[in-house]
Design a protein around this motif. Structure first.
Motif, PDB file in Angstrom:
ATOM      1  N   THR A 234      37.922  24.870  39.935  1.00  0.00           N
ATOM      2  CA  THR A 234      37.398  23.599  40.410  1.00  0.00           C
ATOM      3  C   THR A 234      36.045  23.821  41.081  1.00  0.00           C
ATOM      4  O   THR A 234      35.992  24.185  42.248  1.00  0.00           O
ATOM      5  N   PRO A 235      34.927  23.662  40.341  1.00  0.00           N
ATOM      6  CA  PRO A 235      33.598  23.893  40.913  1.00  0.00           C
ATOM      7  C   PRO A 235      33.293  22.980  42.103  1.00  0.00           C
ATOM      8  O   PRO A 235      32.549  23.342  42.993  1.00  0.00           O
ATOM      9  N   SER A 236      33.892  21.794  42.111  1.00  0.00           N
ATOM     10  CA  SER A 236      33.751  20.894  43.246  1.00  0.00           C
ATOM     11  C   SER A 236      34.909  21.212  44.195  1.00  0.00           C
ATOM     12  O   SER A 236      36.034  20.781  43.991  1.00  0.00           O
ATOM     13  N   VAL A 237      34.622  21.996  45.218  1.00  0.00           N
ATOM     14  CA  VAL A 237      35.641  22.552  46.103  1.00  0.00           C
ATOM     15  C   VAL A 237      36.277  21.475  46.971  1.00  0.00           C
ATOM     16  O   VAL A 237      35.574  20.752  47.672  1.00  0.00           O
ATOM     17  N   PRO A 238      37.611  21.382  46.944  1.00  0.00           N
ATOM     18  CA  PRO A 238      38.293  20.428  47.816  1.00  0.00           C
ATOM     19  C   PRO A 238      38.082  20.796  49.287  1.00  0.00           C
ATOM     20  O   PRO A 238      37.950  21.984  49.619  1.00  0.00           O
ATOM     21  N   GLU A 239      38.050  19.823  50.132  1.00  0.00           N
ATOM     22  CA  GLU A 239      37.826  20.041  51.570  1.00  0.00           C
ATOM     23  C   GLU A 239      38.790  21.083  52.131  1.00  0.00           C
ATOM     24  O   GLU A 239      38.407  21.915  52.959  1.00  0.00           O
ATOM     25  N   SER A 240      40.011  21.085  51.660  1.00  0.00           N
ATOM     26  CA  SER A 240      41.023  22.022  52.164  1.00  0.00           C
ATOM     27  C   SER A 240      40.726  23.479  51.797  1.00  0.00           C
ATOM     28  O   SER A 240      41.301  24.399  52.391  1.00  0.00           O
ATOM     29  N   GLU A 241      39.821  23.710  50.846  1.00  0.00           N
ATOM     30  CA  GLU A 241      39.504  25.063  50.387  1.00  0.00           C
ATOM     31  C   GLU A 241      38.118  25.546  50.812  1.00  0.00           C
ATOM     32  O   GLU A 241      37.748  26.682  50.520  1.00  0.00           O
ATOM     33  N   VAL A 242      37.362  24.708  51.507  1.00  0.00           N
ATOM     34  CA  VAL A 242      35.976  25.047  51.847  1.00  0.00           C
ATOM     35  C   VAL A 242      35.891  26.343  52.653  1.00  0.00           C
ATOM     36  O   VAL A 242      35.082  27.231  52.349  1.00  0.00           O
ATOM     37  N   GLU A 243      36.707  26.497  53.671  1.00  0.00           N
ATOM     38  CA  GLU A 243      36.642  27.707  54.496  1.00  0.00           C
ATOM     39  C   GLU A 243      36.981  28.953  53.673  1.00  0.00           C
ATOM     40  O   GLU A 243      36.309  29.974  53.768  1.00  0.00           O
ATOM     41  N   ARG A 244      37.996  28.855  52.839  1.00  0.00           N
ATOM     42  CA  ARG A 244      38.392  30.001  52.011  1.00  0.00           C
ATOM     43  C   ARG A 244      37.301  30.371  51.010  1.00  0.00           C
ATOM     44  O   ARG A 244      37.009  31.539  50.796  1.00  0.00           O
TER      45      ARG A 244
ATOM     46  N   MET B  64      31.144  20.174  48.443  1.00  0.00           N
ATOM     47  CA  MET B  64      30.632  21.518  48.278  1.00  0.00           C
ATOM     48  C   MET B  64      30.907  21.987  46.851  1.00  0.00           C
ATOM     49  O   MET B  64      31.966  21.755  46.301  1.00  0.00           O
ATOM     50  N   GLN B  65      29.931  22.665  46.284  1.00  0.00           N
ATOM     51  CA  GLN B  65      30.045  23.256  44.951  1.00  0.00           C
ATOM     52  C   GLN B  65      30.023  24.775  45.086  1.00  0.00           C
ATOM     53  O   GLN B  65      29.464  25.310  46.034  1.00  0.00           O
ATOM     54  N   VAL B  66      30.598  25.469  44.125  1.00  0.00           N
ATOM     55  CA  VAL B  66      30.521  26.927  44.070  1.00  0.00           C
ATOM     56  C   VAL B  66      30.249  27.325  42.624  1.00  0.00           C
ATOM     57  O   VAL B  66      30.682  26.655  41.687  1.00  0.00           O
ATOM     58  N   ALA B  67      29.478  28.403  42.461  1.00  0.00           N
ATOM     59  CA  ALA B  67      29.113  28.860  41.120  1.00  0.00           C
ATOM     60  C   ALA B  67      29.133  30.384  41.091  1.00  0.00           C
ATOM     61  O   ALA B  67      29.161  31.042  42.135  1.00  0.00           O
ATOM     62  N   VAL B  68      29.092  30.940  39.887  1.00  0.00           N
ATOM     63  CA  VAL B  68      29.103  32.393  39.709  1.00  0.00           C
ATOM     64  C   VAL B  68      27.961  32.812  38.797  1.00  0.00           C
ATOM     65  O   VAL B  68      27.685  32.153  37.796  1.00  0.00           O
ATOM     66  N   ASP B  69      27.307  33.889  39.168  1.00  0.00           N
ATOM     67  CA  ASP B  69      26.298  34.509  38.311  1.00  0.00           C
ATOM     68  C   ASP B  69      27.049  35.535  37.463  1.00  0.00           C
ATOM     69  O   ASP B  69      27.439  36.600  37.943  1.00  0.00           O
ATOM     70  N   ARG B  70      27.269  35.224  36.221  1.00  0.00           N
ATOM     71  CA  ARG B  70      28.081  36.079  35.345  1.00  0.00           C
ATOM     72  C   ARG B  70      27.427  37.433  35.062  1.00  0.00           C
ATOM     73  O   ARG B  70      28.107  38.380  34.694  1.00  0.00           O
ATOM     74  N   THR B  71      26.120  37.529  35.244  1.00  0.00           N
ATOM     75  CA  THR B  71      25.458  38.820  35.027  1.00  0.00           C
ATOM     76  C   THR B  71      25.773  39.799  36.159  1.00  0.00           C
ATOM     77  O   THR B  71      25.637  41.009  35.980  1.00  0.00           O
ATOM     78  N   LEU B  72      26.195  39.292  37.308  1.00  0.00           N
ATOM     79  CA  LEU B  72      26.528  40.138  38.453  1.00  0.00           C
ATOM     80  C   LEU B  72      28.031  40.352  38.634  1.00  0.00           C
ATOM     81  O   LEU B  72      28.463  41.368  39.163  1.00  0.00           O
ATOM     82  N   CYS B  73      28.824  39.386  38.211  1.00  0.00           N
ATOM     83  CA  CYS B  73      30.265  39.405  38.472  1.00  0.00           C
ATOM     84  C   CYS B  73      30.953  40.552  37.731  1.00  0.00           C
ATOM     85  O   CYS B  73      30.762  40.740  36.533  1.00  0.00           O
ATOM     86  N   GLU B  74      31.773  41.314  38.470  1.00  0.00           N
ATOM     87  CA  GLU B  74      32.567  42.395  37.881  1.00  0.00           C
ATOM     88  C   GLU B  74      34.051  42.036  37.814  1.00  0.00           C
ATOM     89  O   GLU B  74      34.871  42.891  37.505  1.00  0.00           O
ATOM     90  N   ALA B  75      34.398  40.810  38.149  1.00  0.00           N
ATOM     91  CA  ALA B  75      35.778  40.324  38.100  1.00  0.00           C
ATOM     92  C   ALA B  75      36.726  41.241  38.874  1.00  0.00           C
ATOM     93  O   ALA B  75      37.796  41.580  38.408  1.00  0.00           O
ATOM     94  N   ASN B  76      36.307  41.628  40.080  1.00  0.00           N
ATOM     95  CA  ASN B  76      37.131  42.526  40.880  1.00  0.00           C
ATOM     96  C   ASN B  76      38.198  41.796  41.703  1.00  0.00           C
ATOM     97  O   ASN B  76      38.952  42.434  42.427  1.00  0.00           O
ATOM     98  N   GLU B  77      38.231  40.482  41.610  1.00  0.00           N
ATOM     99  CA  GLU B  77      39.282  39.626  42.169  1.00  0.00           C
ATOM    100  C   GLU B  77      39.262  39.459  43.688  1.00  0.00           C
ATOM    101  O   GLU B  77      40.206  38.919  44.254  1.00  0.00           O
TER     102      GLU B  77
END
Length: 63
Positions: free
Chosen positions: A36-46, A1-14
């Protein structure tokens, strides 16, 4: 699984960091950094919860 961010939308609210601190952090400029853009299996749910909870819909799972 990969995850990405659209920087034009992100407000870094944590919100994502609260869900998955092993995957997301803020850099020195207070911008979201995906550790880590390539999400480890242990972090997929989070990370899936973080994507769903993002108040600006800035996080996404690329197809």
């Amino acid at each position: 699984m990969q995850v990405a961010v659209d920087r034009t939308l992100c407000e870094a609210n944590e919100v994502c960091i609260g869900f998955a601190p092993a995957v997301f952090e803020l850099d020195e400029g207070e911008e979201l950094r995906i550790i880590t853009p390539s999400v480890p299996e242990s972090e997929v749910e989070r990370v899936t919860r973080a994507v769903a909870a993002c108040p600006k819909n800035a996080l996404f799972i690329p197809e």
